[in-house]
Design a protein around this motif. Structure first.
Motif, PDB file in Angstrom:
ATOM      1  N   UNK A  10       0.857  -1.180   0.000  1.00  0.00           N
ATOM      2  CA  UNK A  10       0.000   0.000   0.000  1.00  0.00           C
ATOM      3  C   UNK A  10       0.893   1.231   0.000  1.00  0.00           C
ATOM      4  N   UNK A  11       0.344   2.344  -0.433  1.00  0.00           N
ATOM      5  CA  UNK A  11       1.130   3.567  -0.434  1.00  0.00           C
ATOM      6  C   UNK A  11       1.816   3.810  -1.755  1.00  0.00           C
ATOM      7  N   UNK A  12       2.953   4.520  -1.712  1.00  0.00           N
ATOM      8  CA  UNK A  12       3.623   4.958  -2.929  1.00  0.00           C
ATOM      9  C   UNK A  12       4.118   3.806  -3.781  1.00  0.00           C
ATOM     10  N   UNK A  13       4.441   2.671  -3.163  1.00  0.00           N
ATOM     11  CA  UNK A  13       4.954   1.528  -3.919  1.00  0.00           C
ATOM     12  C   UNK A  13       3.981   0.973  -4.932  1.00  0.00           C
ATOM     13  N   UNK A  14       2.681   1.294  -4.821  1.00  0.00           N
ATOM     14  CA  UNK A  14       1.687   0.750  -5.753  1.00  0.00           C
ATOM     15  C   UNK A  14       1.780   1.386  -7.139  1.00  0.00           C
ATOM     16  N   UNK A  15       2.484   2.522  -7.302  1.00  0.00           N
ATOM     17  CA  UNK A  15       2.570   3.154  -8.622  1.00  0.00           C
ATOM     18  C   UNK A  15       3.286   2.251  -9.628  1.00  0.00           C
ATOM     19  N   UNK A  16       4.031   1.305  -9.142  1.00  0.00           N
ATOM     20  CA  UNK A  16       4.704   0.354 -10.029  1.00  0.00           C
ATOM     21  C   UNK A  16       3.703  -0.534 -10.753  1.00  0.00           C
ATOM     22  N   UNK A  17       2.506  -0.723 -10.162  1.00  0.00           N
ATOM     23  CA  UNK A  17       1.552  -1.700 -10.678  1.00  0.00           C
ATOM     24  C   UNK A  17       0.332  -1.073 -11.345  1.00  0.00           C
ATOM     25  N   UNK A  18       0.275   0.250 -11.482  1.00  0.00           N
ATOM     26  CA  UNK A  18      -0.818   0.882 -12.200  1.00  0.00           C
ATOM     27  C   UNK A  18      -1.753   1.655 -11.306  1.00  0.00           C
ATOM     28  N   UNK A 276      14.052   7.892  12.338  1.00  0.00           N
ATOM     29  CA  UNK A 276      13.745   6.966  13.439  1.00  0.00           C
ATOM     30  C   UNK A 276      12.288   6.998  13.891  1.00  0.00           C
ATOM     31  N   UNK A 277      11.654   8.176  13.926  1.00  0.00           N
ATOM     32  CA  UNK A 277      10.295   8.283  14.454  1.00  0.00           C
ATOM     33  C   UNK A 277       9.231   8.530  13.388  1.00  0.00           C
ATOM     34  N   UNK A 278       9.644   8.694  12.147  1.00  0.00           N
ATOM     35  CA  UNK A 278       8.644   8.913  11.093  1.00  0.00           C
ATOM     36  C   UNK A 278       9.237   8.542   9.741  1.00  0.00           C
ATOM     37  N   UNK A 279       8.347   8.376   8.768  1.00  0.00           N
ATOM     38  CA  UNK A 279       8.777   8.128   7.392  1.00  0.00           C
ATOM     39  C   UNK A 279       7.803   8.782   6.432  1.00  0.00           C
ATOM     40  N   UNK A 280       8.310   9.227   5.283  1.00  0.00           N
ATOM     41  CA  UNK A 280       7.516   9.842   4.233  1.00  0.00           C
ATOM     42  C   UNK A 280       7.770   9.090   2.929  1.00  0.00           C
ATOM     43  N   UNK A 324       4.574   5.174  22.157  1.00  0.00           N
ATOM     44  CA  UNK A 324       4.922   3.769  21.952  1.00  0.00           C
ATOM     45  C   UNK A 324       3.749   2.962  21.407  1.00  0.00           C
ATOM     46  N   UNK A 325       2.547   3.278  21.853  1.00  0.00           N
ATOM     47  CA  UNK A 325       1.381   2.490  21.479  1.00  0.00           C
ATOM     48  C   UNK A 325       0.517   3.165  20.425  1.00  0.00           C
ATOM     49  N   UNK A 326       0.955   4.304  19.886  1.00  0.00           N
ATOM     50  CA  UNK A 326       0.143   5.054  18.916  1.00  0.00           C
ATOM     51  C   UNK A 326       0.965   5.330  17.667  1.00  0.00           C
ATOM     52  N   UNK A 327       0.519   4.780  16.545  1.00  0.00           N
ATOM     53  CA  UNK A 327       1.164   4.991  15.260  1.00  0.00           C
ATOM     54  C   UNK A 327       0.143   5.640  14.317  1.00  0.00           C
ATOM     55  N   UNK A 328       0.459   6.828  13.819  1.00  0.00           N
ATOM     56  CA  UNK A 328      -0.443   7.557  12.935  1.00  0.00           C
ATOM     57  C   UNK A 328       0.023   7.394  11.495  1.00  0.00           C
ATOM     58  N   UNK A 329      -0.881   6.919  10.609  1.00  0.00           N
ATOM     59  CA  UNK A 329      -0.583   6.743   9.194  1.00  0.00           C
ATOM     60  C   UNK A 329      -1.551   7.602   8.373  1.00  0.00           C
ATOM     61  N   UNK A 330      -1.066   8.147   7.272  1.00  0.00           N
ATOM     62  CA  UNK A 330      -1.932   8.905   6.379  1.00  0.00           C
ATOM     63  C   UNK A 330      -1.451   8.725   4.942  1.00  0.00           C
TER      64      UNK A 330
END
Length: 333
Positions: A10-18, A276-280, A324-330
């Motif tokens: 899911x996410x940006x990697x899906x552009x490889x597949x259309x 370490x604490x986030x990724x884009x 530690x117990x809360x991960x926010x994804x968008x």
């Protein structure tokens, strides 16, 4: 038996597949070929009471002692079932037969690797005889009936209505690593699909397929995986797909799916930035689709049409660890 793992992308990697894969895609990953171990194999079997079905499959693989990095695998299997049944009656004409086989040979080293794969799949399955509806009156009778209007004795035989399909897939791939953080991947695949559907027809025409299709696909893809540093990495690539659908003459029925040639050319790029604490991550794809379609209208006139579509798709998103117990994804696409 050949698949090792299933990956959801899911996410940006899906552009490889259309663009259609923007919501996510599921990949079935086969186990890597052995490159140093000696011969090994396994045989699996099973039986089911409903339909008195059975299955048998086997996989054999090994490496080559004299050529380090070279491995092979052969596998095959068969399944068959007779009519399935409910607790009180037989479901006539619901059996199936299935055969499959695969073979692969490949060479793998850190700098360079290549692999050649071939697979074959064939299946014939019956369609519940009582579900064959000729008109609205038959439909109402079937809905009101306490059990199917046609119930016959158990059998492994498959009659009309039924479907037959087989697939041949030939794939070759290779990679070359220019350096630790720069890798080129190339893949070519060819797939031939044949499909027949048999209906209950007047006279002795039930043995003549009402749908008879031959569908070929060729796919070429090249991409470069790059890593700028420990924080930034991504993939840039291109792909070309050619598809051809042909109706085999002799069905006596106007084809449901017209003959067509379709080409798809695409360019894509996605990048990932890690902390370490986030990724884009972000990805973009351009796709050109061209169709040439030929079909007969109700007056038996041949109609030829051409269509071209240009599509852009993109996605950007990320995730951050709030606690530690809360991960926010968008993600936005």
């Amino acid at each position: 038996d050949v698949a090792k793992e299933i990956i959801v992308i899911k996410g940006a990697g899906t552009v490889k597949y259309g663009g259609d894969a923007m919501a996510g895609i599921i990949l079935v990953i086969p186990a890597p070929l052995p490159i140093s171990q000696e011969f090994s194999g396994k045989i699996n079997s099973g039986f089911s009471t409903n339909g008195l079905g059975y299955r048998l499959s086997s996989t054999f693989q090994g490496g080559f002692k004299k050529i380090d990095g070279l491995g092979w695998r052969l596998s095959g299997g068969t399944k068959q079932s007779g009519d399935f049944h409910s607790p009180t009656y037989n479901l006539s004409n619901t059996g199936f037969k299935e055969y499959n086989s695969t073979g692969a040979i490949g060479y793998k080293k850190f700098k360079f690797g290549a692999e050649l794969d071939y697979s074959f799949f064939q299946r014939e399955n019956g369609i519940l005889r009582a579900s064959h509806i000729g008109n609205v009156t038959d439909l109402l009778l079937a809905v009101d009936a306490e059990k199917p209007l046609i119930v016959e004795d158990f059998t492994y035989k498959i009659n009309s209505p039924s479907q037959q399909s087989n697939h041949h897939i030939l794939k070759t791939s290779a990679y070359y690593r220019f350096k630790d953080d720069l890798k080129l991947n190339i893949q070519y695949a060819f797939q031939n699909n044949k499909r027949k559907e048999f209906d209950i027809r007047r006279g002795d025409r039930s043995s003549i397929p009402s749908l008879n299709l031959s569908y070929n696909t060729q796919n070429i893809e090249a991409n470069i995986e790059h890593k700028i540093n420990d924080e930034i990495s991504g993939t840039a690539g291109t792909s070309f797909i050619y598809q051809n659908n042909s109706n085999i003459a002799g069905t006596g029925i106007r084809p449901l799916i017209p003959n067509f040639d379709a080409t798809t050319f695409a360019l894509f790029l996605f990048e990932k930035f890690l902390k370490p604490n986030y990724e884009l991550e972000a990805g973009i794809r351009y796709e050109n689709n061209h169709f040439e379609v030929a079909k007969y209208n109700t007056q038996k006139q041949l109609i030829k049409s051409k269509f071209t579509f240009n599509n852009f798709s993109g996605t950007i998103g990320g995730q951050t660890l709030i606690k530690k117990a809360i991960l926010l994804k968008t993600n936005f696409g």
